[in-house]
Design an enzyme around this catalytic site. Structure first.
Site, mmCIF file in Angstrom:
data_model
loop_
_atom_site.group_PDB
_atom_site.id
_atom_site.type_symbol
_atom_site.label_atom_id
_atom_site.label_comp_id
_atom_site.label_asym_id
_atom_site.label_seq_id
_atom_site.Cartn_x
_atom_site.Cartn_y
_atom_site.Cartn_z
ATOM 1 N N HIS A 219 2.843 -3.770 10.468
ATOM 2 C CA HIS A 219 4.096 -4.833 9.594
ATOM 3 C C HIS A 219 3.752 -6.124 10.409
ATOM 4 O O HIS A 219 3.280 -7.167 9.748
ATOM 5 C CB HIS A 219 5.224 -4.964 9.717
ATOM 6 N N SER A 223 -0.587 -3.922 6.259
ATOM 7 C CA SER A 223 -1.438 -2.137 5.342
ATOM 8 C C SER A 223 -2.797 -2.928 4.727
ATOM 9 O O SER A 223 -3.460 -3.832 4.261
ATOM 10 C CB SER A 223 -0.618 -1.908 4.202
ATOM 11 N N LYS A 247 5.902 3.539 -7.552
ATOM 12 C CA LYS A 247 5.595 4.211 -6.820
ATOM 13 C C LYS A 247 5.049 5.412 -6.344
ATOM 14 O O LYS A 247 5.174 6.554 -6.813
ATOM 15 C CB LYS A 247 3.928 3.293 -6.677
ATOM 16 N N ASP A 248 6.021 4.915 -4.784
ATOM 17 C CA ASP A 248 6.412 6.071 -4.230
ATOM 18 C C ASP A 248 7.063 6.673 -4.844
ATOM 19 O O ASP A 248 7.449 7.899 -4.299
ATOM 20 C CB ASP A 248 6.928 5.471 -2.645
ATOM 21 N N GLU A 291 0.096 28.993 13.316
ATOM 22 C CA GLU A 291 0.421 28.731 12.101
ATOM 23 C C GLU A 291 -1.058 28.423 11.258
ATOM 24 O O GLU A 291 -1.617 27.784 12.022
ATOM 25 C CB GLU A 291 1.097 28.303 11.882
#
Length: 443
Positions: A219, A223, A247-248, A291
């Site tokens: 922040h 972004s 959108k998220d 894994e």
């Protein structure tokens, strides 16, 4: 970063005004994920994976706490407590499979998030700290996932713990004492299981703390975006709420659908069959593998088969395995290109898509394959290019390539024209002229 056009938090209700004065949590949320946080208007769906990673972390913490309520870190009963949770505890099967598949989902999301950053140059100034904290989060995830894989105390859990902790024995002088200190003995047993359970429970909350720092660091500069051009005016941004919350939200819905299909229909698809057999120190599995999300680094570890002068092959493999992640810490300084996004770096873009991505695919495949030819040779070639990409290709290409002209602003990249602006070339790029000012242009 301070945006003078950002919406300011102004509570109207008396209680919210009092809260804002005494404990301004609503203001914090508003400025972090609300209308008070402007974001570039051209973010694509690859920027949703940061939020999806937070959703995955939440799933892991919630399901992990429930699983811990029914788990006993004792080698005599650990395997049985997992089975009992799945079979006898109400919704225990859902918690178990959501936790196991949540780890895989978490790594899928994080790998995409990391390679998005690599492609769009999100590690470059002024966001170096965001990137460095992200690499720390990845290392913490790797440690947490390894310790969690040991807890079911199946065959692969036991032998995986034995092999991975045995790597510390390759360190000269302090290796064996360090290995015994980690295990609490000479081999994985009750002491090791208790330690791994304690750390597996603790580390997710450490990850939460680093995630808070990661978001805080983000922040400050704001972004990044697909063009790599910094925000210049209010027209370049939109408020995070409601635009990118929506959108998220769509991305979370798609993720929830895929995740539910995996949990309800293919819960054991990514689990190793040997780990559904109780641990037996007297029976070594034919093929010991971690894994799937560890496979690239496991392939690099196994790529070293010959001693190099006085350096044992095992030690070289350990150093290379950790170095494969640690090299990411230096990317902000290895990449000297003034252009962030690979969309405007034609030479590096080819090395990324036809060099790094196929190399990672080969490492993923070879890491899960038996330690025999041709997989060992493929691992060696892929490991060689992996390090060459970051230590040779990236610095050299970034220094000599001629980038494409950048749009003057984010608005211009979206709408094709930013009022009162013209295309500004990147440093070292060919001068670009706006179509409307080009010679011979007619209305």
């Amino acid at each position: 970063m301070s945006f003078p056009w950002a919406n300011e938090y102004k509570p109207n209700h008396p209680f919210m005004q009092w809260m804002d004065e005494k404990l301004p949590i609503p203001r914090l949320v508003y400025n972090a994920v609300g209308a008070g946080y402007p974001v570039p208007r051209n973010l694509n769906y690859f920027w949703n994976f940061g939020f999806l990673a937070l959703i995955c972390l939440t799933i892991q913490i919630v399901t992990g706490i429930v699983m811990a309520m029914h788990y006993a870190a004792n080698t005599a009963v650990a395997f049985d407590t997992i089975e009992q949770t799945v079979r006898d505890v109400n919704w225990g099967w859902a918690m178990r499979y959501a936790h196991a598949n949540g780890a895989s989902a978490f790594f899928v999301v994080i790998y995409i998030h990391i390679f998005r950053g690599l492609y769009y140059g999100s590690y470059k100034a002024p966001r170096e700290m965001v990137w460095l904290l992200g690499v720390v989060i990845f290392l913490l995830m790797m440690a947490t996932a390894f310790m969690g894989y040991v807890l079911p105390w199946g065959q692969m859990s036991f032998w995986g713990a034995k092999v991975i902790t045995g790597l510390f024995g390759a360190i000269p002088f302090v290796g064996e004492p360090l290995q015994q200190w980690l295990l609490g003995g000479f081999a994985p047993d009750n002491a090791a299981l208790n330690r791994f359970f304690s750390l597996h429970y603790l580390l997710p909350f450490v990850i939460v703390g680093v995630v808070v720092l990661h978001i805080w660091a983000l922040h400050i500069p704001g972004s990044s975006n697909p063009t790599g051009v910094e925000v210049k005016s209010e027209s370049d941004t939109v408020p995070f709420y409601p635009y990118f919350i929506a959108k998220d939200g769509w991305a979370v819905g798609a993720f929830a659908l895929l995740f539910s299909i995996a949990v309800f229909y293919f819960p054991n698809a990514l689990g190793h069959p040997d780990n559904y057999i109780p641990a037996n120190p007297m029976s070594t599995p034919a093929h010991i593998v971690p894994e799937w999300y560890f496979w690239p680094f496991y392939a690099i570890l196994r790529a070293f088969t010959q001693d190099f002068f006085i350096i044992p092959a095992k030690l070289m493999g350990v150093l290379a395995m950790f170095g494969a992640i640690l090299v990411w810490f230096f990317l902000p300084w290895l990449d000297r290109s003034p252009v962030r996004s690979s969309n405007y770096r034609p030479a590096y873009k080819k090395f990324f898509w036809f060099g790094l991505i196929p190399t990672m695919a080969v490492l993923f495949y070879c890491g899960g394959a038996p330690a025999e030819e041709p997989y060992v040779m493929l691992s060696q070639l892929a490991a060689l290019y992996y390090f060459a990409h970051f230590l040779i290709v990236l610095p050299v290409v970034s220094a000599i390539e001629k980038p494409l002209p950048l749009p003057y602003s984010i608005t211009e990249s979206v709408l094709g024209h930013d009022e009162g602006s013209h295309l500004r070339p990147a440093h070292g790029a060919t001068e670009a002229v706006h179509p409307e000012t080009a010679p011979g242009h007619t209305a």
